[in-house]
Design a protein around this motif. Structure first.
Motif, PDB file in Angstrom:
ATOM      1  N   SER A   4     -40.223  -4.762   3.435  1.00 53.15           N
ATOM      2  CA  SER A   4     -38.926  -4.652   4.102  1.00 53.15           C
ATOM      3  C   SER A   4     -39.130  -4.706   5.601  1.00 53.15           C
ATOM      4  O   SER A   4     -40.254  -4.573   6.096  1.00 53.15           O
ATOM      5  CB  SER A   4     -38.267  -3.318   3.715  1.00 53.15           C
ATOM      6  OG  SER A   4     -39.019  -2.239   4.252  1.00 53.15           O
ATOM      7  N   ASP A   5     -38.009  -4.884   6.318  1.00 53.96           N
ATOM      8  CA  ASP A   5     -38.113  -4.937   7.777  1.00 53.96           C
ATOM      9  C   ASP A   5     -38.684  -3.655   8.345  1.00 53.96           C
ATOM     10  O   ASP A   5     -39.509  -3.688   9.273  1.00 53.96           O
ATOM     11  CB  ASP A   5     -36.720  -5.202   8.368  1.00 53.96           C
ATOM     12  CG  ASP A   5     -36.258  -6.633   8.126  1.00 53.96           C
ATOM     13  OD1 ASP A   5     -37.110  -7.466   7.738  1.00 53.96           O
ATOM     14  OD2 ASP A   5     -35.059  -6.907   8.290  1.00 53.96           O
ATOM     15  N   ASP A   6     -38.262  -2.517   7.785  1.00 55.58           N
ATOM     16  CA  ASP A   6     -38.767  -1.234   8.293  1.00 55.58           C
ATOM     17  C   ASP A   6     -40.260  -1.097   8.029  1.00 55.58           C
ATOM     18  O   ASP A   6     -41.035  -0.661   8.905  1.00 55.58           O
ATOM     19  CB  ASP A   6     -38.019  -0.072   7.631  1.00 55.58           C
ATOM     20  CG  ASP A   6     -36.588   0.062   8.156  1.00 55.58           C
ATOM     21  OD1 ASP A   6     -36.294  -0.519   9.229  1.00 55.58           O
ATOM     22  OD2 ASP A   6     -35.784   0.733   7.483  1.00 55.58           O
ATOM     23  N   ASP A   7     -40.665  -1.469   6.793  1.00 52.65           N
ATOM     24  CA  ASP A   7     -42.099  -1.389   6.463  1.00 52.65           C
ATOM     25  C   ASP A   7     -42.910  -2.332   7.347  1.00 52.65           C
ATOM     26  O   ASP A   7     -44.019  -1.994   7.771  1.00 52.65           O
ATOM     27  CB  ASP A   7     -42.316  -1.743   4.991  1.00 52.65           C
ATOM     28  CG  ASP A   7     -41.794  -0.672   4.056  1.00 52.65           C
ATOM     29  OD1 ASP A   7     -41.599   0.466   4.525  1.00 52.65           O
ATOM     30  OD2 ASP A   7     -41.562  -0.985   2.863  1.00 52.65           O
ATOM     31  N   TRP A   8     -42.336  -3.508   7.604  1.00 53.40           N
ATOM     32  CA  TRP A   8     -43.042  -4.482   8.452  1.00 53.40           C
ATOM     33  C   TRP A   8     -43.245  -3.950   9.863  1.00 53.40           C
ATOM     34  O   TRP A   8     -44.320  -4.075  10.443  1.00 53.40           O
ATOM     35  CB  TRP A   8     -42.277  -5.800   8.479  1.00 53.40           C
ATOM     36  CG  TRP A   8     -42.751  -6.731   9.568  1.00 53.40           C
ATOM     37  CD1 TRP A   8     -42.121  -7.038  10.736  1.00 53.40           C
ATOM     38  CD2 TRP A   8     -43.986  -7.452   9.595  1.00 53.40           C
ATOM     39  NE1 TRP A   8     -42.866  -7.892  11.490  1.00 53.40           N
ATOM     40  CE2 TRP A   8     -44.021  -8.177  10.812  1.00 53.40           C
ATOM     41  CE3 TRP A   8     -45.054  -7.546   8.714  1.00 53.40           C
ATOM     42  CZ2 TRP A   8     -45.090  -8.991  11.157  1.00 53.40           C
ATOM     43  CZ3 TRP A   8     -46.113  -8.366   9.061  1.00 53.40           C
ATOM     44  CH2 TRP A   8     -46.128  -9.072  10.273  1.00 53.40           C
ATOM     45  N   SER A  13     -46.658  -1.964  13.960  1.00 51.86           N
ATOM     46  CA  SER A  13     -46.924  -0.939  14.974  1.00 51.86           C
ATOM     47  C   SER A  13     -48.325  -0.351  14.790  1.00 51.86           C
ATOM     48  O   SER A  13     -49.061  -0.137  15.769  1.00 51.86           O
ATOM     49  CB  SER A  13     -45.872   0.170  14.867  1.00 51.86           C
ATOM     50  OG  SER A  13     -46.164   1.227  15.746  1.00 51.86           O
ATOM     51  N   ILE A  14     -48.718  -0.109  13.536  1.00 54.68           N
ATOM     52  CA  ILE A  14     -50.050   0.424  13.245  1.00 54.68           C
ATOM     53  C   ILE A  14     -51.121  -0.583  13.677  1.00 54.68           C
ATOM     54  O   ILE A  14     -52.146  -0.216  14.269  1.00 54.68           O
ATOM     55  CB  ILE A  14     -50.188   0.748  11.739  1.00 54.68           C
ATOM     56  CG1 ILE A  14     -49.278   1.924  11.358  1.00 54.68           C
ATOM     57  CG2 ILE A  14     -51.644   1.059  11.388  1.00 54.68           C
ATOM     58  CD1 ILE A  14     -49.198   2.178   9.865  1.00 54.68           C
ATOM     59  N   PHE A  15     -50.831  -1.856  13.390  1.00 56.17           N
ATOM     60  CA  PHE A  15     -51.809  -2.891  13.725  1.00 56.17           C
ATOM     61  C   PHE A  15     -51.981  -3.010  15.240  1.00 56.17           C
ATOM     62  O   PHE A  15     -53.115  -3.080  15.745  1.00 56.17           O
ATOM     63  CB  PHE A  15     -51.361  -4.240  13.140  1.00 56.17           C
ATOM     64  CG  PHE A  15     -52.387  -5.325  13.271  1.00 56.17           C
ATOM     65  CD1 PHE A  15     -53.511  -5.343  12.472  1.00 56.17           C
ATOM     66  CD2 PHE A  15     -52.248  -6.320  14.220  1.00 56.17           C
ATOM     67  CE1 PHE A  15     -54.472  -6.332  12.592  1.00 56.17           C
ATOM     68  CE2 PHE A  15     -53.203  -7.321  14.364  1.00 56.17           C
ATOM     69  CZ  PHE A  15     -54.316  -7.323  13.531  1.00 56.17           C
ATOM     70  N   PHE A  16     -50.888  -3.037  15.983  1.00 57.67           N
ATOM     71  CA  PHE A  16     -50.982  -3.132  17.449  1.00 57.67           C
ATOM     72  C   PHE A  16     -51.679  -1.893  18.027  1.00 57.67           C
ATOM     73  O   PHE A  16     -52.445  -1.996  18.995  1.00 57.67           O
ATOM     74  CB  PHE A  16     -49.589  -3.295  18.065  1.00 57.67           C
ATOM     75  CG  PHE A  16     -49.147  -4.721  18.193  1.00 57.67           C
ATOM     76  CD1 PHE A  16     -49.295  -5.409  19.386  1.00 57.67           C
ATOM     77  CD2 PHE A  16     -48.579  -5.381  17.119  1.00 57.67           C
ATOM     78  CE1 PHE A  16     -48.892  -6.735  19.501  1.00 57.67           C
ATOM     79  CE2 PHE A  16     -48.172  -6.708  17.220  1.00 57.67           C
ATOM     80  CZ  PHE A  16     -48.331  -7.394  18.419  1.00 57.67           C
ATOM     81  N   ALA A  17     -51.427  -0.727  17.445  1.00 63.98           N
ATOM     82  CA  ALA A  17     -52.087   0.496  17.922  1.00 63.98           C
ATOM     83  C   ALA A  17     -53.597   0.404  17.694  1.00 63.98           C
ATOM     84  O   ALA A  17     -54.391   0.835  18.546  1.00 63.98           O
ATOM     85  CB  ALA A  17     -51.517   1.716  17.198  1.00 63.98           C
TER      86      ALA A  17
END
Length: 543
Positions: A4-8, A13-17
């Protein structure tokens, strides 16, 4: 995409962090959980500002992440143009290479150029990308000139790319856009006379005609014309680097080191010395003694300098203008200073062993020069050597023996007399002729251990020098073996190989002094001697 958009958004966000924190472990976990297809989508996505993970990694100077994204997430750096932000300015539709050049991140630039190597179309595309980007015209010119330098540094095979890129930068200087004036290249005075000499008093290119001349030189097979391009790349990078930035400074020094090494390999020893002398001054402030990379580079430069001095020793004086007492002595003092600092941190043993030999090589060179030195120069050398001797520095190469042990060890690898002269000088400056290594060996033990195939008059002369200086031939090592025992075995070995050595025969049959025989009796029979004067106690202990 099944999320979903929220999960994405959470996953992105986790990946960029993970990119920003340079967490390779977390990125590997994402790759394992999400799979290669989803991982690549993540790696090529953009955030709300239109910035990709690759550009984020470049912005945060995360070289390891950049390399990881290429190798593990399949990011194609030749096609992922996008937005980039640096020092408060946002750029649009630029390549990762351009972003790395704008932010002066040399290691990342090298990584991207390695990917692009041999892809002329991509080089042209990157040039056009820089020219069409939103950065100022001055920044476009700087980016192009640095890009050209990076291609030279990466490979001499890319030299034609460099000239094409530099020509484009030069045209951009002189071609007015929307009525803008030309931007002439302003070459500041070179930072020092040493730097000017290191660069061969060469001036940086300013015109298309100059670049045409450099290009024409590449058509010749003689004179190593690529070095002219390397000089230009160094001049460009030196002018535009931020000297306060240790990483940029280190980048320049790495290529200066390669530059000096190339001149040494091409037997242009005077130029190699000029570059090395400049670099020694540049190491000040960058001497991260716990950084193996920096330390290895410093040792490499010292090696180039010492190797060049040795090569120049046998040339006519007219061909060795950089072979001067001042240069050699400066290098020796720097080497001894570096040696002290190197051993104050955890260092690689190989580096220490290499530095040991470089120290000794310089002592040999200066010892051979002694007859030609004036009084002041002689005093400076002997004073420096005297203070080094007093540190009681120990060399790994000879079982933690001292400088005298090392001098005796080298008698086996050459017939040159200056090894013998070094021994004379060390004894003159007060080295204990009977000092021991970690296993109790004296300098006489070292000489007696040299293989018979290397036996020479040089060695017997060294033995006599030590004996004349009151070295103890009957002083046992930790296993109870004396140098005299070894000399007896040596004489037998030589005789068995058909070699008669009169000196050794006389030496082993010579009657020992009564003082030595008395000391041996005291030691052998356990006679108390603690009440003797300290000098006599020391004498008995040696037997």
């Amino acid at each position: 995409m099944d999320t979903s958009d929220d999960d994405w958004r959470v996953l992105q966000s986790i990946f960029f962090a993970a990119v920003i924190s340079e967490s390779i472990t977390e990125m590997n976990e994402i790759l394992a959980i999400q799979g290669p297809e989803m991982a690549k989508v993540l790696a090529t996505s953009v955030d709300e500002q239109g910035i990709s993970p690759m550009m984020t990694a470049i912005r945060h100077e995360c070289f390891n992440v950049v390399a990881f994204l290429i190798a593990n997430f399949g990011v194609d750096v030749t096609g992922c143009h996008g937005a980039f932000e640096w020092n408060g300015t946002k750029y649009y539709n630029i390549s990762p290479l351009c972003a790395a050049i704008i932010s002066r991140q040399a290691d990342i630039v090298d990584e991207f150029i390695a990917v692009e190597q041999g892809q002329l179309d991509q080089v042209i595309a990157d040039m056009e990308g820089i020219k069409s980007s939103t950065i100022r015209r001055e920044d476009q010119i700087d980016a192009l000139e640095l890009m050209g330098a990076a291609y030279v540094f990466y490979s001499m095979d890319s030299s034609t790319y460099a000239i094409s890129i530099w020509k484009e930068a030069t045209r951009l200087r002189h071609t007015t856009v929307d009525g803008e004036p030309a931007i002439p290249k302003v070459i500041p005075p070179q930072s020092s006379h040493l730097f000017a000499k290191a660069m061969g008093f060469t001036s940086e290119f300013t015109t298309l005609e100059h670049l045409d001349q450099l290009e024409a030189q590449l058509n010749f097979d003689f004179g190593y014309p690529e070095l002219h391009l390397y000089t230009q790349a160094l001049l460009v990078s030196q002018r535009m680097s931020h000297q306060s930035d240790p990483e940029q400074h280190k980048y320049i020094l790495v290529h200066l080191c390669e530059y000096a090494d190339t001149f040494h390999d091409e037997r242009q020893f005077n130029r190699a010395i000029s570059i090395g002398m400049y670099m020694m001054g540049q190491f000040q402030g960058l001497e991260e003694w716990d950084d193996p990379f920096v330390n290895s580079m410093i040792i490499k430069v010292i090696e180039i300098l010492v190797g060049s001095f040795i090569e120049l020793m046998d040339l006519p004086s007219s061909d060795r203008e950089e072979f001067t007492f001042a240069n050699i002595m400066t290098v020796m003092e720097y080497t001894l200073e570096h040696n002290v600092k190197l051993r104050s941190v955890n260092y690689r043993e190989d580096d220490g062993n290499e530095l040991d030999l470089l120290i000794f090589d310089q002592i040999e060179i200066l010892t051979e020069l002694l007859p030609t030195l004036n009084e002041q120069e002689t005093h400076r050398f002997k004073r420096t050597l005297y203070h080094f001797i007093r540190t009681d520095y120990r060399f790994n190469r000879v079982g933690q023996g001292n400088l005298l042990h090392l001098a005796c060890c080298t008698c086996s690898i050459t017939t040159k007399l200056f090894h013998l002269n070094v021994i004379k000088l060390l004894l003159e400056l007060g080295v204990d002729p009977s000092a021991t290594s970690s296993n109790g060996m004296t300098a006489l033990h070292v000489l007696a251990s040299i293989g018979w195939e290397h036996w020479s008059t040089n060695i017997t002369d060294a033995i006599q020098l030590l004996l004349d200086s009151d070295a103890h031939i009957d002083q046992p090592d930790d296993e109870g073996i004396t140098a005299l025992d070894l000399f007896k075995l040596k004489e037998k070995e030589l005789t068995e190989n058909g070699i008669s050595n009169v000196y050794l025969q006389k030496l082993i049959h010579k009657v020992r002094p009564l003082t030595c025989l008395a000391a041996q009796v005291v030691s052998r029979h356990g006679i108390p001697f603690d009440d003797l004067p300290s000098s006599l106690i020391s004498f008995v202990n040696r037997h």
